[in-house]
Design a protein around this motif. Structure first.
Motif, short mmCIF file in Angstrom:
data_model
loop_
_atom_site.label_atom_id
_atom_site.label_comp_id
_atom_site.label_asym_id
_atom_site.label_seq_id
_atom_site.Cartn_x
_atom_site.Cartn_y
_atom_site.Cartn_z
N GLU A 214 0.83 -1.21 0.00
CA GLU A 214 0.00 0.00 0.00
C GLU A 214 0.86 1.25 0.00
O GLU A 214 0.56 2.24 -0.69
CB GLU A 214 -0.92 -0.02 1.23
N ALA A 215 1.95 1.17 0.79
CA ALA A 215 2.85 2.34 0.81
C ALA A 215 3.48 2.57 -0.56
O ALA A 215 3.61 3.72 -1.02
CB ALA A 215 3.93 2.12 1.87
N GLU A 216 3.85 1.45 -1.19
CA GLU A 216 4.43 1.60 -2.53
C GLU A 216 3.40 2.15 -3.51
O GLU A 216 3.72 2.99 -4.36
CB GLU A 216 4.97 0.24 -3.00
N ARG A 217 2.17 1.62 -3.36
CA ARG A 217 1.12 2.13 -4.25
C ARG A 217 0.88 3.62 -4.03
O ARG A 217 0.77 4.41 -4.98
CB ARG A 217 -0.17 1.36 -4.01
N LEU A 218 0.83 4.00 -2.75
CA LEU A 218 0.62 5.42 -2.44
C LEU A 218 1.80 6.27 -2.91
O LEU A 218 1.63 7.41 -3.35
CB LEU A 218 0.40 5.60 -0.93
N ALA A 219 2.99 5.64 -2.80
CA ALA A 219 4.17 6.38 -3.29
C ALA A 219 4.09 6.59 -4.79
O ALA A 219 4.40 7.68 -5.31
CB ALA A 219 5.44 5.63 -2.92
N ALA A 223 3.56 10.03 -6.54
CA ALA A 223 4.44 10.50 -7.62
C ALA A 223 3.64 10.97 -8.83
O ALA A 223 4.08 11.85 -9.59
CB ALA A 223 5.40 9.40 -8.04
N SER A 224 2.43 10.37 -8.97
CA SER A 224 1.61 10.74 -10.12
C SER A 224 0.52 11.76 -9.77
O SER A 224 -0.22 12.20 -10.64
CB SER A 224 0.97 9.51 -10.73
N TYR A 225 0.39 12.08 -8.45
CA TYR A 225 -0.59 13.08 -8.00
C TYR A 225 0.14 14.19 -7.25
O TYR A 225 1.22 13.96 -6.68
CB TYR A 225 -1.65 12.45 -7.09
N ALA A 226 -0.47 15.33 -7.20
CA ALA A 226 0.15 16.48 -6.54
C ALA A 226 -0.93 17.34 -5.90
O ALA A 226 -2.10 17.33 -6.32
CB ALA A 226 0.95 17.31 -7.54
N LEU A 227 -0.55 18.10 -4.88
CA LEU A 227 -1.48 19.03 -4.23
C LEU A 227 -1.76 20.19 -5.19
O LEU A 227 -0.91 20.58 -5.99
CB LEU A 227 -0.88 19.55 -2.93
N PRO A 228 -2.99 20.72 -5.09
CA PRO A 228 -3.35 21.79 -6.06
C PRO A 228 -2.61 23.10 -5.89
O PRO A 228 -2.54 23.90 -6.84
CB PRO A 228 -4.84 21.97 -5.81
N THR A 229 -2.04 23.36 -4.71
CA THR A 229 -1.29 24.61 -4.49
C THR A 229 -0.35 24.43 -3.31
O THR A 229 -0.36 23.37 -2.65
CB THR A 229 -2.23 25.79 -4.22
N SER A 230 0.45 25.40 -3.06
CA SER A 230 1.40 25.35 -1.97
C SER A 230 1.26 26.60 -1.11
O SER A 230 0.59 27.57 -1.52
CB SER A 230 2.84 25.25 -2.53
N MET A 345 -10.62 16.22 0.53
CA MET A 345 -9.50 15.85 1.40
C MET A 345 -9.34 14.33 1.43
O MET A 345 -8.22 13.81 1.34
CB MET A 345 -9.72 16.39 2.81
N ALA A 346 -10.45 13.60 1.55
CA ALA A 346 -10.38 12.14 1.55
C ALA A 346 -9.86 11.62 0.22
O ALA A 346 -9.09 10.66 0.17
CB ALA A 346 -11.75 11.55 1.85
N TRP A 347 -10.28 12.24 -0.85
CA TRP A 347 -9.82 11.80 -2.17
C TRP A 347 -8.33 12.01 -2.33
O TRP A 347 -7.62 11.14 -2.81
CB TRP A 347 -10.61 12.55 -3.24
N LEU A 348 -7.81 13.20 -1.94
CA LEU A 348 -6.39 13.49 -2.05
C LEU A 348 -5.57 12.56 -1.16
O LEU A 348 -4.50 12.09 -1.55
CB LEU A 348 -6.12 14.94 -1.68
N THR A 349 -6.10 12.30 0.06
CA THR A 349 -5.41 11.41 0.98
C THR A 349 -5.33 10.01 0.40
O THR A 349 -4.33 9.29 0.53
CB THR A 349 -6.11 11.38 2.34
N GLY A 350 -6.41 9.58 -0.27
CA GLY A 350 -6.42 8.27 -0.90
C GLY A 350 -5.45 8.16 -2.03
O GLY A 350 -5.10 7.04 -2.44
N LYS A 351 -4.98 9.25 -2.55
CA LYS A 351 -3.98 9.23 -3.63
C LYS A 351 -2.57 9.33 -3.10
O LYS A 351 -1.62 9.47 -3.89
CB LYS A 351 -4.23 10.38 -4.59
N GLY A 352 -2.42 9.21 -1.78
CA GLY A 352 -1.10 9.21 -1.17
C GLY A 352 -0.58 10.59 -0.83
O GLY A 352 0.60 10.73 -0.51
#
Length: 355
Positions: A214-219, A223-230, A345-352
């Motif tokens: 799961e950690a590898e999957r989330l990693a 790697a393929s998802y990013a936060l919308p802003t910083s 938030m749940a969706w972003l968390t689910g993407k690691g």
């Protein structure tokens, strides 16, 4: 019929103490004449037996002597004076020889009498063994046992030893069975503990592997998802109630940030629309490969157009305060392929991602 002759008188045992005197020259005893002073009165029922009945009483006495001697020598006639016994010829001729009686011949005579008694016992079928040998088995007799009491005692002791040995064997078998049962129980306990340990280790390993996967999957997802802003601050969350929203609750996740902060594509996809959208201000809708739509609202400017393909981390606009707002922030909404809104938030968390 033979006549009853009186038995010869034995020498008188009287001595020279008042009962009589012995003449050494004549070799005989002188007659002793008792007087009234020397004779005590006769009392009781003592009588002198008549000579006439001597033959009959002597016959009975002889038979009694033979019976007494045959019974074991309890009585003997050797200490008494010889008695002449006469019987009718027809009766005397039919009497058995005393030496031929079982168990008596050996007592009356020597080896010849013993042999005759043994022969008589063999011919009559009577055992020649001693009376004390009754009850002795053949095996005991072969071993040299001659006493029935000792043989019985030996058998009782042997039986007691056998019973004790049997009891000891049973007790030993019971102890061995109990020990084996305890050993089996202990072995099963150890086996169960070992199996439980193996199962626990296997489960832990499986969970660890699952967590690692799961950690590898989330990693990979991260790697393929990013936060919308910083450089942001979460000011409102999904489902929060309030009068500021027309539906009565907040439908997205607000990232408060300074105006002009870059807005990025959370994942690769295609820009479905980009333009003004009423209370949302300037809004960009990014459609992902699985049909999920990401809404970027209240932008101050947009850097993409509809139909444009973007990748993870590409800048698609800037943080602003357009539309119905109280300050500059990015209002982010997530809709499924069917159009239903879900918690961003749940969706972003689910993407690691860590929001």
């Amino acid at each position: 019929m033979a006549s009853n002759q009186p038995a010869p008188e034995a020498p008188s045992p009287f001595t020279a103490d008042g009962f009589g005197t012995y003449d050494d020259q004549a070799g005989s005893w002188e007659e002793w004449n008792p007087t009234a002073e020397s004779v005590r009165p006769v009392r009781g029922r003592h009588r002198v037996a008549k000579q006439r009945g001597l033959a009959r009483s002597s016959t009975v006495l002889g038979v009694g002597v033979i019976a007494a001697v045959g019974a074991g020598g309890m009585a003997t006639a050797q200490s008494k004076p010889p008695v002449s016994i006469s019987l009718p010829d027809s009766f005397a001729d039919n009497l058995p020889d005393a030496k031929s009686l079982p168990g008596i011949g050996s007592l009356l005579g020597g080896d010849e009498a013993a042999a005759a008694a043994a022969a008589s016992a063999t011919s009559t079928g009577v055992a020649s063994a001693p009376l004390t040998s009754a009850g002795i088995t053949t095996a005991e007799a072969e071993q040299g046992s001659t006493d029935a009491g000792e043989a019985l005692r030996a058998r009782i002791l042997q039986q007691a030893e056998q019973q004790q040995a049997s009891a000891d064997a049973e007790a030993k078998a019971a102890q061995e069975a109990k020990a084996a049962e305890q050993a089996a129980a202990e072995a099963k306990k150890q086996q169960d503990a070992a199996e439980a340990k193996i199962a626990a280790e296997k489960k832990a390993a499986e969970e660890a592997a699952k967590m690692k996967a799961e950690a590898e999957r989330l990693a990979r997802l991260a790697a393929s998802y990013a936060l919308p802003t910083s450089s942001y601050t979460i000011t409102s969350t999904y489902g929060q109630a309030g009068t500021m929203w027309a539906s009565g609750q907040h439908t997205g996740l607000d990232f408060a940030a300074p105006t002009g902060t870059p807005v990025k594509a959370v994942h690769g996809g295609t820009v479905k629309s980009a333009g003004w959208s009423g209370s949302y201000g300037y809004r960009t809708v990014l459609e992902l490969e699985d049909g999920t739509e990401i809404w970027y609202c209240h932008q101050s400017s947009m850097d993409v157009v509809a139909g444009q393909t973007v990748t993870t981390g590409d800048t698609i606009g800037r943080v602003g305060a357009t539309g119905n707002v109280t300050g500059p922030h990015l209002h982010l909404e997530v809709h499924t392929a069917g159009g239903s809104g879900i918690d961003p938030m749940a969706w972003l968390t689910g993407k690691g991602l860590s929001v």
